[in-house]
Design an enzyme around this catalytic site. Structure first.
Site, PDB file in Angstrom:
ATOM      1  N   ASP A 201       0.524  -0.870  -0.118  1.00 50.02           N
ATOM      2  CA  ASP A 201       0.586   0.049  -0.183  1.00 50.02           C
ATOM      3  C   ASP A 201       1.292   1.226   0.033  1.00 50.02           C
ATOM      4  O   ASP A 201       1.573   1.420   1.294  1.00 50.02           O
ATOM      5  CB  ASP A 201      -0.716   0.088   1.065  1.00 50.02           C
ATOM      6  CG  ASP A 201      -1.886   1.266   0.952  1.00 50.02           C
ATOM      7  OD1 ASP A 201      -1.335   2.790   0.601  1.00 50.02           O
ATOM      8  OD2 ASP A 201      -2.639   1.103   1.621  1.00 50.02           O
ATOM      9  N   HIS A 202       1.182   1.939  -1.297  1.00 49.04           N
ATOM     10  CA  HIS A 202       2.262   2.600  -0.858  1.00 49.04           C
ATOM     11  C   HIS A 202       2.233   4.123  -0.315  1.00 49.04           C
ATOM     12  O   HIS A 202       2.887   4.382  -0.039  1.00 49.04           O
ATOM     13  CB  HIS A 202       2.675   2.873  -2.955  1.00 49.04           C
ATOM     14  CG  HIS A 202       1.856   4.106  -3.069  1.00 49.04           C
ATOM     15  ND1 HIS A 202       0.785   4.224  -3.469  1.00 49.04           N
ATOM     16  CD2 HIS A 202       1.630   5.837  -3.285  1.00 49.04           C
ATOM     17  CE1 HIS A 202      -0.637   5.184  -4.022  1.00 49.04           C
ATOM     18  NE2 HIS A 202       0.399   6.261  -3.647  1.00 49.04           N
ATOM     19  N   HIS A 264      -6.389   2.896   0.955  1.00 50.74           N
ATOM     20  CA  HIS A 264      -4.908   3.671   1.665  1.00 50.74           C
ATOM     21  C   HIS A 264      -5.417   4.786   3.104  1.00 50.74           C
ATOM     22  O   HIS A 264      -5.338   4.826   3.999  1.00 50.74           O
ATOM     23  CB  HIS A 264      -4.414   5.007   0.458  1.00 50.74           C
ATOM     24  CG  HIS A 264      -4.284   4.518  -0.205  1.00 50.74           C
ATOM     25  ND1 HIS A 264      -2.958   4.000  -0.682  1.00 50.74           N
ATOM     26  CD2 HIS A 264      -4.413   4.664  -2.018  1.00 50.74           C
ATOM     27  CE1 HIS A 264      -2.808   3.297  -1.930  1.00 50.74           C
ATOM     28  NE2 HIS A 264      -3.143   3.563  -2.844  1.00 50.74           N
TER      29      HIS A 264
HETATM   30  C1  BG6 Z   1      -3.087   4.548  -5.903  1.00 56.35           C
HETATM   31  C2  BG6 Z   1      -4.468   4.855  -7.233  1.00 56.35           C
HETATM   32  O1  BG6 Z   1      -2.939   3.582  -4.997  1.00 56.35           O
HETATM   33  O2  BG6 Z   1      -3.483   5.764  -5.710  1.00 56.35           O
HETATM   34  C3  BG6 Z   1      -5.156   5.803  -8.077  1.00 56.35           C
HETATM   35  O3  BG6 Z   1      -5.107   3.144  -7.724  1.00 56.35           O
HETATM   36  C4  BG6 Z   1      -4.844   7.232  -7.596  1.00 56.35           C
HETATM   37  O4  BG6 Z   1      -6.253   6.314  -8.612  1.00 56.35           O
HETATM   38  C5  BG6 Z   1      -2.833   6.891  -6.811  1.00 56.35           C
HETATM   39  O5  BG6 Z   1      -4.740   7.975  -8.545  1.00 56.35           O
HETATM   40  C6  BG6 Z   1      -2.471   8.348  -5.996  1.00 56.35           C
HETATM   41  O6  BG6 Z   1      -1.665   8.386  -5.424  1.00 56.35           O
HETATM   42  P1  BG6 Z   1      -0.515   9.523  -4.864  1.00 56.35           P
HETATM   43  O7  BG6 Z   1       0.836   8.723  -4.616  1.00 56.35           O
HETATM   44  O8  BG6 Z   1      -0.721   9.989  -5.462  1.00 56.35           O
HETATM   45  O9  BG6 Z   1      -1.391  10.311  -4.094  1.00 56.35           O
END
Ligand code: BG6
Length: 512
Positions: A201-202, A264
């Site tokens: 989960d980045h 997230h």
């Molecule tokens: C991803 C989603 O996990 O996170 C995307 O699949 C989203 O839809 C993205 O745009 C947002 O990531 P960040 O790091 O740009 O907030």
């Protein structure tokens, strides 16, 4: 609001950055968007910073046809385009560690070839350490690829070294509901132990999200206030300016609830609200997160509309450019009722949080990109400044800004110089980039490094995944009965209906 700034008091009181040992990657979906945009630049950055051993390789596995040389050229080209700065010699050396094998994910011969390539590369790069299988393929292929890896025994110690050094990285989404998440887990667990599975989960790799742990559990001043006695409510917002981009095929089947909320947002909720883990160990932190998610008040189907709002963006103008509505985006069905915005009010039924509302929202094509966690404290119980007309004093607000700029902000009331009672709200600001003078690393760098080091702290445990799907099942069931969806214009703060989640109009969503 005036700002006062923070400086570093004690340099690097504790700063541990271990480098990874020898590692071989087998990346499935190696020519895909995620691999090029996130994986390869992050691996390069780790390599450039000497956080990766020279004994590593990346075996790209995919449908597209590449020779080893073509693949190296294409990775190099894309890194040159993506990176602001790069070290020429290191870049050249880096791509030499890339190799490729093409085939069909359903075909056993493909895995046989992967197996032979892995053994050759182990020898060529002198890698007898970790072997990481990275699933960067579309989610519908997860089970197929893992079944084949398992059946062909690629994950077995005889081929890959010691069991704990063989790891599997899985990208979200982890299923599309409780049943499919369980089914996916069954397949993963058939061939891998939980301690070998790294679910990415980045958001957990973002600096400020990690800082929540340090902030909460390495400072003593906030924790006594971190409860229903002092906190009025908590907001978690992930607002995006981008639309569905080129991912309609995936997104239209997911929507904001599955794409962002289940993972997230609920992971951030868990970090903000969980109890103190006994130690900074993966399992201890993950235990507390699961406990917290299991304490989220269950919803009945009848309550869904009271606690969850959804909507879809229509066209609008962003930065003087007209942008299409969701239904007009490429590959989106003209009658789609997929949500691009979700807002929710949740309660956590435990001693610490009983009756404190947690407001969570996320959406695409909103006014600006902003990810933040806002803790609003209760106002003072009595204003001694009433006589001076200062009846309702603004509450203290603590804000963790995760994007676009990472930082922490605390608002306080203070006397302004001048007449006897003259009050201002000041904000103590800690802008990470300014204070530490470094660019915040891409979340994937942290996560890839941890995976190579065998540290699962920032990866999601399957219990957490199941607990979050359990929270959302009534919502998914209720929405699956609906035939239409509310809308909001692009470049707005989302649908007006989100205001109905708030008990009164005195407070509300923080401004985007
Ligand atoms: C991803 C989603 O996990 O996170 C995307 O699949 C989203 O839809 C993205 O745009 C947002 O990531 P960040 O790091 O740009 O907030």
């Amino acid at each position: 609001m005036k700002k006062i700034e923070a400086t570093i008091q004690k340099q690097d009181m504790l700063c541990i950055e271990a480098a990874a040992g020898p590692t071989g990657f087998a990346v499935f979906g190696a020519s895909g968007d995620l691999a090029y945009r996130k994986l390869y630049p992050s691996l390069y950055e780790l390599y450039r910073r000497d956080l990766m051993s020279d004994h590593f390789y990346v075996l790209g596995c995919g449908r597209s046809e590449y020779t080893e040389q073509n693949f190296q050229d294409s990775v190099e080209k894309s890194l040159r385009q993506d990176l602001d700065t790069f070290d020429e010699a290191k870049l050249k050396a880096f791509v030499k560690h890339f190799s490729y094998v093409s085939g069909s994910y359903e075909d056993e011969a493909f895995y046989q070839e992967i197996c032979e390539n892995l053994l050759n590369l182990d020898e060529r790069f002198d890698v007898s350490g970790a072997r990481i299988f990275y699933l960067s393929v579309p989610p519908f292929l997860y089970e197929t690829v893992v079944e084949k890896i398992g059946q062909m025994k690629l994950q077995c110690p005889a081929i890959s070294g010691r069991l704990q050094q063989v790891r599997l990285v899985v990208e979200k989404p982890f299923g599309r509901d409780l049943a499919s998440a369980r089914q996916l887990d069954d397949v993963l667990h058939r061939y891998f132990q939980e301690s070998q599975i790294y679910r990415i989960d980045h958001y957990l790799g973002k600096e400020t999200v990690q800082n929540l742990l340090i902030f909460r559990f390495a400072n003593s001043i906030f924790e006594p206030l971190w409860n229903r006695n002092y906190i009025d409510h908590v907001q978690i917002s992930v607002a995006e300016q981008v639309g569905v981009e080129h991912r309609a095929g995936y997104y239209d089947r997911s929507g904001a609830l599955r794409d962002m909320f289940q993972n997230h947002l609920l992971q951030m909720l868990a970090l903000v609200a969980m109890e103190a883990p006994v130690s900074f160990e993966a399992d201890r932190i993950r235990d507390e997160k699961v406990k917290l998610l299991r304490s989220v008040r269950p919803l009945s189907a009848a309550d869904v509309d009271k606690y969850f709002i959804r909507a879809q963006y229509t066209h609008g103008v962003i930065d003087d450019k007209s942008v299409p509505g969701y239904r007009q985006e490429a590959d989106v069905p003209a009658d789609s009722i997929t949500e691009t915005f979700v807002a929710a009010k949740l309660f956590i039924d435990n001693w610490r949080w009983k009756d404190v509302p947690f407001y969570l929202r996320t959406g695409k094509r909103l006014k600006r990109k902003l990810t933040e966690i806002v803790i609003t404290f209760k106002s003072v119980p009595h204003s001694m400044f009433q006589m001076e007309g200062l009846d309702d004093l603004p509450p203290n607000v603590l804000r963790f800004q995760i994007q676009p700029q990472e930082g922490m902000y605390l608002s306080l009331q203070a006397k302004r110089p001048g007449s006897k009672i003259c009050m201002s709200t000041l904000e103590m600001a800690i802008d990470y980039q300014e204070v530490f003078g470094v660019k915040m690393p891409e979340a994937y760098q942290r996560l890839l490094l941890d995976c190579m080091l065998g540290d699962q702290t920032l990866f999601t445990h399957h219990d957490s995944i199941l607990a979050s799907w359990e929270i959302l099942m009534p919502v998914l069931e209720s929405w699956s009965q609906e035939k239409e969806i509310a809308s909001y214009p692009a470049d707005s703060e989302g649908p007006d209906s989100q205001a109905t989640l708030w008990p009164d109009s005195a407070c509300g969503w923080s401004q985007l």
